[in-house]
Design an enzyme around this catalytic site. Structure first.
Site, PDB file in Angstrom:
ATOM      1  N   HIS A 188      24.355  -6.227  -0.783  1.00 61.00           N
ATOM      2  CA  HIS A 188      25.133  -5.231  -0.033  1.00 61.00           C
ATOM      3  C   HIS A 188      26.382  -5.819   0.629  1.00 61.00           C
ATOM      4  O   HIS A 188      26.720  -5.444   1.763  1.00 61.00           O
ATOM      5  CB  HIS A 188      24.233  -4.547   1.012  1.00 61.00           C
ATOM      6  N   HIS A 195      23.111  -5.238  10.895  1.00 68.77           N
ATOM      7  CA  HIS A 195      23.786  -6.524  11.144  1.00 68.77           C
ATOM      8  C   HIS A 195      24.458  -6.586  12.519  1.00 68.77           C
ATOM      9  O   HIS A 195      25.463  -7.274  12.698  1.00 68.77           O
ATOM     10  CB  HIS A 195      24.860  -6.784  10.093  1.00 68.77           C
ATOM     11  N   HIS A 213      22.224 -16.414   0.165  1.00 65.30           N
ATOM     12  CA  HIS A 213      23.547 -16.578   0.770  1.00 65.30           C
ATOM     13  C   HIS A 213      23.442 -17.079   2.205  1.00 65.30           C
ATOM     14  O   HIS A 213      22.465 -16.803   2.890  1.00 65.30           O
ATOM     15  CB  HIS A 213      24.422 -15.327   0.685  1.00 65.30           C
ATOM     16  N   GLU A 228      17.309 -11.987   3.654  1.00 64.57           N
ATOM     17  CA  GLU A 228      17.335 -10.533   3.397  1.00 64.57           C
ATOM     18  C   GLU A 228      16.490 -10.154   2.184  1.00 64.57           C
ATOM     19  O   GLU A 228      16.193  -8.974   1.982  1.00 64.57           O
ATOM     20  CB  GLU A 228      18.777 -10.052   3.169  1.00 64.57           C
TER      21      GLU A 228
HETATM   22  C1  DHB Z   1      28.305 -10.960   3.015  1.00 65.85           C
HETATM   23  C2  DHB Z   1      26.971 -10.741   2.604  1.00 65.85           C
HETATM   24  C3  DHB Z   1      26.119  -9.951   3.390  1.00 65.85           C
HETATM   25  O1  DHB Z   1      24.796  -9.710   3.083  1.00 65.85           O
HETATM   26  C4  DHB Z   1      26.581  -9.359   4.559  1.00 65.85           C
HETATM   27  O2  DHB Z   1      25.743  -8.574   5.262  1.00 65.85           O
HETATM   28  C5  DHB Z   1      27.887  -9.584   4.987  1.00 65.85           C
HETATM   29  C6  DHB Z   1      28.750 -10.381   4.218  1.00 65.85           C
HETATM   30  C7  DHB Z   1      29.239 -11.779   2.200  1.00 65.85           C
HETATM   31  O3  DHB Z   1      28.821 -12.505   1.276  1.00 65.85           O
HETATM   32  O4  DHB Z   1      30.452 -11.692   2.453  1.00 65.85           O
HETATM   33 FE    FE Z   2      23.748  -8.699   4.816  1.00 62.31          FE
END
Ligand code: DHB
Ligand code: FE
Length: 281
Positions: free
Chosen positions: A12, A59, A192, A239
């Site tokens: 997302h 978030h 990530h 996540e």
């Molecule tokens: C990014 C990924 C995320 O899951 C998020 O909530 C905000 C930013 C990203 O990779 O930029």
């Molecule tokens: Fe996120």
């Protein structure tokens, strides 16, 4: 009774909202990500769910560090998107399904999940982007019950507990007295890390093993603690708990699931993007 038809999962990243807004889905950077969706659009046009239960993580928009529920369920007639500072367009409100919300809340409480109930709830990119990705044309055709799982501020719920929550949500859907068709969405992941020493951390081998486990051995990831999951997938990679909750819900709909389609592409922004559609048939 309601029918649980299957599950969907997608990353997302906020930049996706910008790409949709600018119409750049076919540009080389975005194409490998957006190309994953048409087979899923085709399946959705055949099975036509009426309602989705969305596992996602807020978030810092609706909940902040001062008040952070572990599990929160939306029970609003409408959910408004708000400016969360990523520079992406604010989407129109989408409709709730309050009857299922309250059935879900009551069922979860009976099963000893002490959920926070939210009769007003602002939603961020984690809730809005999957809807736009799975139903890109016109008004969103499904109503929504958002289920927010804290992956932002420690302590986080364990993978085992999240799996149990997902299963209880599946049981609530299956016992909802309605003739509607319900799909479960997982929003988030895969690996990530947005900040700190390991910013940019991606773990392709783990992501692919995790995606595979959802087909063959859905409880596989419950062997890991959340700290182990953060170590493997990054501070935001955790996540992936949403995917686990979604898959657990489907165990109630069907003993086995059929993979409709999947995609995995590295990176969009800082994130390894995963996409999965599973049918209960
Ligand atoms: C990014 C990924 C995320 O899951 C998020 O909530 C905000 C930013 C990203 O990779 O930029
Ligand atoms: Fe996120």
């Amino acid at each position: 009774m309601a029918k649980l038809i299957g599950g969907l999962a997608t990353s997302h990243i906020p930049a996706i909202g910008g790409a949709i807004h600018k119409g750049v889905q076919q540009e080389p950077y975005w194409k490998p990500f957006f190309d994953g969706f048409p087979p899923i659009h085709q399946w959705l046009s055949e099975v036509k769910p009426d309602v989705v239960v969305m596992f996602y993580n807020d978030h810092g928009l609706n909940f902040f560090l001062d008040k952070m529920p572990t599990f929160a369920v939306g029970a609003a007639p409408q959910y408004n998107n708000a400016d969360e500072g990523w520079g992406i367009p604010t989407l129109p409100p989408f409709k709730g399904e309050t009857d299922l919300s309250w059935h879900l809340i009551n069922t979860l409480m009976e099963q000893d999940f002490d959920v926070t109930t939210c009769q007003e709830m602002l939603v961020d990119h984690a809730c809005t982007l999957p809807l736009k990705l799975f139903w890109p044309e016109g008004e969103c055709p499904v109503t929504v019950v958002p289920v927010c799982i804290n992956t932002v501020q420690f302590p986080l719920p364990s993978a085992k507990r999240t799996y149990a929550l997902g299963k209880a949500v599946g049981e609530a859907i299956a016992s909802w007295s309605s003739d509607k068709k319900v799909a479960v969405i997982a929003s988030g992941g895969l690996s990530h890390q947005l900040d700190g020493e390991r910013a940019g951390h991606i773990n392709k081998a783990f992501d692919l093993q995790f995606m595979d486990s959802l087909l063959t051995n859905p409880e596989w990831a419950t062997q890991f603690s959340v700290h182990e999951l953060v170590d493997k997938t990054g501070t935001q990679g955790v996540e992936l708990l949403m995917w686990l909750a979604m898959r657990a819900a489907l165990t109630v709909g069907s003993p086995t699931v059929r993979k409709v389609h999947s995609n995995y592409h590295i990176p969009i922004s800082n994130t390894a993007t995963g996409l999965l559609a599973l049918a209960c048939d």
